[in-house]
Enzyme design. Structure first.
Site, PDB file in Angstrom:
ATOM      1  CB  SER A 286      -0.902   0.032   1.234  1.00 44.23           C
ATOM      2  OG  SER A 286      -1.597   1.272   1.325  1.00 44.23           O
TER       3      SER A 286
ATOM      4  CE1 TYR B  30      -4.177  -2.063   4.428  1.00 40.55           C
ATOM      5  CE2 TYR B  30      -3.433   0.200   4.226  1.00 40.55           C
ATOM      6  CZ  TYR B  30      -3.851  -0.972   3.642  1.00 40.55           C
ATOM      7  OH  TYR B  30      -3.932  -1.061   2.278  1.00 40.55           O
TER       8      TYR B  30
END
Length: 256
Positions: free
Chosen positions: A152, A166
């Protein structure tokens, strides 16, 4: 050597395993590889989601489904065993399944660490461990196997998103990619990661739920739009094809 685009970027006949391949970015990747003539196996933990994915993706090509939960090491071991039992070869492993958790710093729960790191870091590592012999089986210097992990952009930048576990998990996955790339290069296995930015998926639905939210979300993207199936599919096909055979250890931002 052929420089024809259809040869350079071809994945025809390749056997591909895509975790979480039935929804979001995973479905985009599955569609791209199926359209390119690959045999694609997707994993998922919800029967209904897998059924919908099969209905949508099945007509595109040679699709197979494995039901299983990748929330930790045991689930990854079980999914790898099911794949080996299928008797199919494996040329490309795409670690796409992921989870996020958002909450303010003061109230961010301890549980959000084990759950998120379990599926975002532990499961990809265990799948690579378990399936590496199968990847190596069909790999050679001229036709290396591929591992592509979906990281990401939030594992690379410092924007405040209140998704602490995350962001940390994706940064860990990026570094794991680099470390494994160095170790597996002599074994003819290329390891790369894609770091997507804003794609409209179930994970980011709240960021696009109103026109005002959409405008605010996209205001930080220089190209002024979210990512598309063509964007993520095109980059993954490059990494999995002859065109990407001299790329390993790369973490490629795909963020507009």
């Amino acid at each position: 050597m052929s420089l024809a685009a259809e040869d350079l970027f071809s994945v025809r006949g390749r056997a591909v395993l895509i975790t979480g391949g039935g929804g979001g970015i995973g479905r985009m990747l599955s569609a791209a590889f199926l359209a390119g003539g690959a045999s694609v196996t997707i994993t998922g933990r919800r029967q209904e989601s897998l059924r919908r994915a099969t209905d949508a993706l099945g007509p595109l090509g040679d699709l197979h489904v494995i039901e299983g939960d990748l929330s930790g090491a045991d689930g990854a071991v079980a999914i790898a065993a099911k794949y080996r039992a299928s008797g199919r070869p494996l040329d490309v492993l795409i670690n796409n399944a992921g989870r996020t958790w958002g909450a303010p710093l003061a109230t961010f729960p301890h549980a959000a660490w084990g759950d998120v790191l379990g599926i975002n870091v532990t499961a990809p590592f265990v799948l690579i461990q378990e399936l590496l012999p199968l990847l190596e089986q069909g790999a050679s210097a001229d036709r290396p196997a591929r591992i592509i992990s979906i990281g990401s952009i939030y594992g690379l930048i410092t924007e405040v998103m209140h998704t602490y576990s995350y962001a940390a998990s994706k940064a860990a996955l990026h570094q794991l990619t680099r470390v494994l790339a160095a170790e597996l290069a002599p074994r003819h296995v290329l390891v790369n990661a894609i770091a997507p930015g804003l794609f409209e998926t179930r994970m980011t639905v709240k960021m696009f739920e109103t026109e005002a939210a959409r405008a605010k979300t996209l205001s930080v993207v220089p190209l002024g739009r979210g990512g598309s199936a063509e964007d993520i599919g095109g980059l993954a096909l490059f990494l999995a094809s002859r065109a990407g055979a001299y790329v390993t250890g790369a973490v490629i931002p795909l963020d507009g």
